[in-house]
Scaffold this active site. Sequence first.
Site, mmCIF file in Angstrom:
data_model
loop_
_atom_site.group_PDB
_atom_site.id
_atom_site.type_symbol
_atom_site.label_atom_id
_atom_site.label_comp_id
_atom_site.label_asym_id
_atom_site.label_seq_id
_atom_site.Cartn_x
_atom_site.Cartn_y
_atom_site.Cartn_z
ATOM 1 N N HIS A 120 0.978 -1.083 -0.096
ATOM 2 C CA HIS A 120 0.067 0.138 0.111
ATOM 3 C C HIS A 120 0.863 1.187 -0.045
ATOM 4 O O HIS A 120 1.862 1.206 0.472
ATOM 5 C CB HIS A 120 -0.945 -0.072 1.069
ATOM 6 C CG HIS A 120 -0.603 0.181 2.501
ATOM 7 N ND1 HIS A 120 -0.345 1.241 3.184
ATOM 8 C CD2 HIS A 120 0.182 -0.835 3.260
ATOM 9 C CE1 HIS A 120 0.158 1.155 4.281
ATOM 10 N NE2 HIS A 120 0.614 -0.267 4.641
ATOM 11 N N ASP A 149 6.316 1.422 6.553
ATOM 12 C CA ASP A 149 4.951 1.235 6.192
ATOM 13 C C ASP A 149 4.263 2.013 5.417
ATOM 14 O O ASP A 149 3.729 3.030 5.708
ATOM 15 C CB ASP A 149 4.062 1.004 7.805
ATOM 16 C CG ASP A 149 2.814 0.924 7.730
ATOM 17 O OD1 ASP A 149 2.358 -0.024 6.574
ATOM 18 O OD2 ASP A 149 2.165 0.806 8.886
ATOM 19 N N GLU A 183 -5.150 1.565 3.024
ATOM 20 C CA GLU A 183 -4.836 0.305 3.778
ATOM 21 C C GLU A 183 -4.893 1.026 5.346
ATOM 22 O O GLU A 183 -5.352 0.469 6.226
ATOM 23 C CB GLU A 183 -3.579 -0.184 3.671
ATOM 24 C CG GLU A 183 -3.292 -1.345 4.209
ATOM 25 C CD GLU A 183 -2.805 -1.383 5.590
ATOM 26 O OE1 GLU A 183 -2.592 -2.333 6.496
ATOM 27 O OE2 GLU A 183 -2.209 -0.352 6.063
ATOM 28 N N GLU A 184 -4.254 2.262 5.330
ATOM 29 C CA GLU A 184 -4.573 2.767 6.773
ATOM 30 C C GLU A 184 -5.714 3.081 7.382
ATOM 31 O O GLU A 184 -5.864 3.573 8.624
ATOM 32 C CB GLU A 184 -3.480 3.916 7.016
ATOM 33 C CG GLU A 184 -1.743 3.564 6.571
ATOM 34 C CD GLU A 184 -1.349 2.479 7.609
ATOM 35 O OE1 GLU A 184 -1.636 2.054 8.568
ATOM 36 O OE2 GLU A 184 -0.071 2.314 7.276
ATOM 37 N N GLU A 208 4.011 -5.973 3.453
ATOM 38 C CA GLU A 208 4.190 -5.176 4.635
ATOM 39 C C GLU A 208 5.693 -5.558 5.056
ATOM 40 O O GLU A 208 6.272 -6.535 4.734
ATOM 41 C CB GLU A 208 3.412 -5.618 5.695
ATOM 42 C CG GLU A 208 1.901 -5.154 5.443
ATOM 43 C CD GLU A 208 1.709 -3.646 5.550
ATOM 44 O OE1 GLU A 208 2.460 -2.900 6.188
ATOM 45 O OE2 GLU A 208 0.624 -3.317 5.109
ATOM 46 N N HIS A 395 4.186 4.299 11.995
ATOM 47 C CA HIS A 395 3.096 5.009 12.631
ATOM 48 C C HIS A 395 3.866 5.858 13.776
ATOM 49 O O HIS A 395 3.230 6.309 14.687
ATOM 50 C CB HIS A 395 1.993 4.291 13.356
ATOM 51 C CG HIS A 395 1.195 3.493 12.427
ATOM 52 N ND1 HIS A 395 0.137 3.133 12.414
ATOM 53 C CD2 HIS A 395 1.597 3.054 11.041
ATOM 54 C CE1 HIS A 395 -0.573 2.196 11.654
ATOM 55 N NE2 HIS A 395 0.319 2.254 10.667
#
Length: 430
Positions: A120, A149, A183-184, A208, A395
């Site tokens: 993603h 990510d 995706e998030e 990922e 994140h």
Amino acid sequence: MKLPRHLHAFVIGTVCAAWFGVASAAPDERIAALAAKEKPALLETLKQLVSIESGSRDLEGLDKIANLIADKFKALGGQVELIDPTADAYRMEDTPEKIGKVVRATFKGTGSKKIMLIAHMDTVYQIGMLAKQPFRIEGDKAYGLGIADDKQGVAVITHTVALLKALDFKEYGTLTVLINGDEEISSPGSRNLITRLGGEHDVVMSYEGASVREDKLSLATAGIASVSLNVTGKASHAGSAPELGVNALYELSHQILQMRDLSDPATGLKMNWTISKSGSNRNVIPAAASAGADVRVLKVSDYDRIEKQVQERVKKQLIPEAKVEMKFERRRPPLEATDASRALASHAQQVYKELGRELGADDKVAGGGTDAAFAALKTKAPVVERFGLQGFGAHSADAEYVLIDSIEPRLYLAARMIMDISRGKAAAAP
Ligand SMILES: [Zn+2]
């Protein structure tokens, strides 16, 4: 798949022989050399990807990065489509009106196996953060927002395709690359497409990132749900007439406390309250309060159990006059390990051994959910997660990086897997 006994023994024998052959093999020098050659190019791609902000709600940024990725796969000879998934979306509380496009690149080969690679391009970060944290390399680490990510996933897939092109390898039937931009936010737009394409392919490899602590693949990921509570009370002057109000904050606090022990370590079920909001002025009894909890499950059936428990508990109110509304949202299914995914991961471990490296593979669920679970929802084909680079700080807002030393082994692994799957040497759809 159930096989006759003699055939079963034959299959196992063949598989073992193949494994043994691979285990004792030296690295394919041509592929290792090409992986080394792609490394600086991959870092340059990472720099380009990180230099475009692409938060899941930033349509302008998402368009920009989708176009860049589409151009790369076109240049590599793919047939590329930009798909707007908005009309097909599964709408959740936080689903934006318009959803970023999905890049789908298709490469046709001479063989029969259908292989899908997914990653993603959206991130959790806000517009403007890039200025303070541009792409940079320090020692063995490449830093940037969203680099682990999951921009590395996009980069590894891009350069795996480039490597195969340089080798002139076309023995797959169809090689599909799918890069989504939602995706998030739990893939509201792309989930149906990923599930449908997952069912149409013989193998799905998801990119990922792996952890810096453990160089491994994942056979299982968490299912994620959310609980939202909305309490409606009645406002009143907190100084002169508090008794005429209905304190929504008191009721909400009671609800949160009576639902703080629903986690169940034995099954891996976790439920934690993470968000709350209430009140507008210090001198007003709050008429509204809301809270949200994060739920993680390992089995689809655990969803039913926790949802029922929450429905029961919520009925026990502290303040009967308050109105309590609860919403349980299944945001992402869990990925469960299968015999097929274990076999594919074993093959990957043998390939890694050619480089003299150990690759882990397990069904431990660290807590994160991924799109691999949507790909696996309606298929018996193997779906394996974490083919991406080793990295850290997803994140985290200030420390996200990937390990540069993991680029070559992961490119080698991806290329060799695609070659072996194409040639029927690695597990594919049963
Ligand atoms: Zn991700």
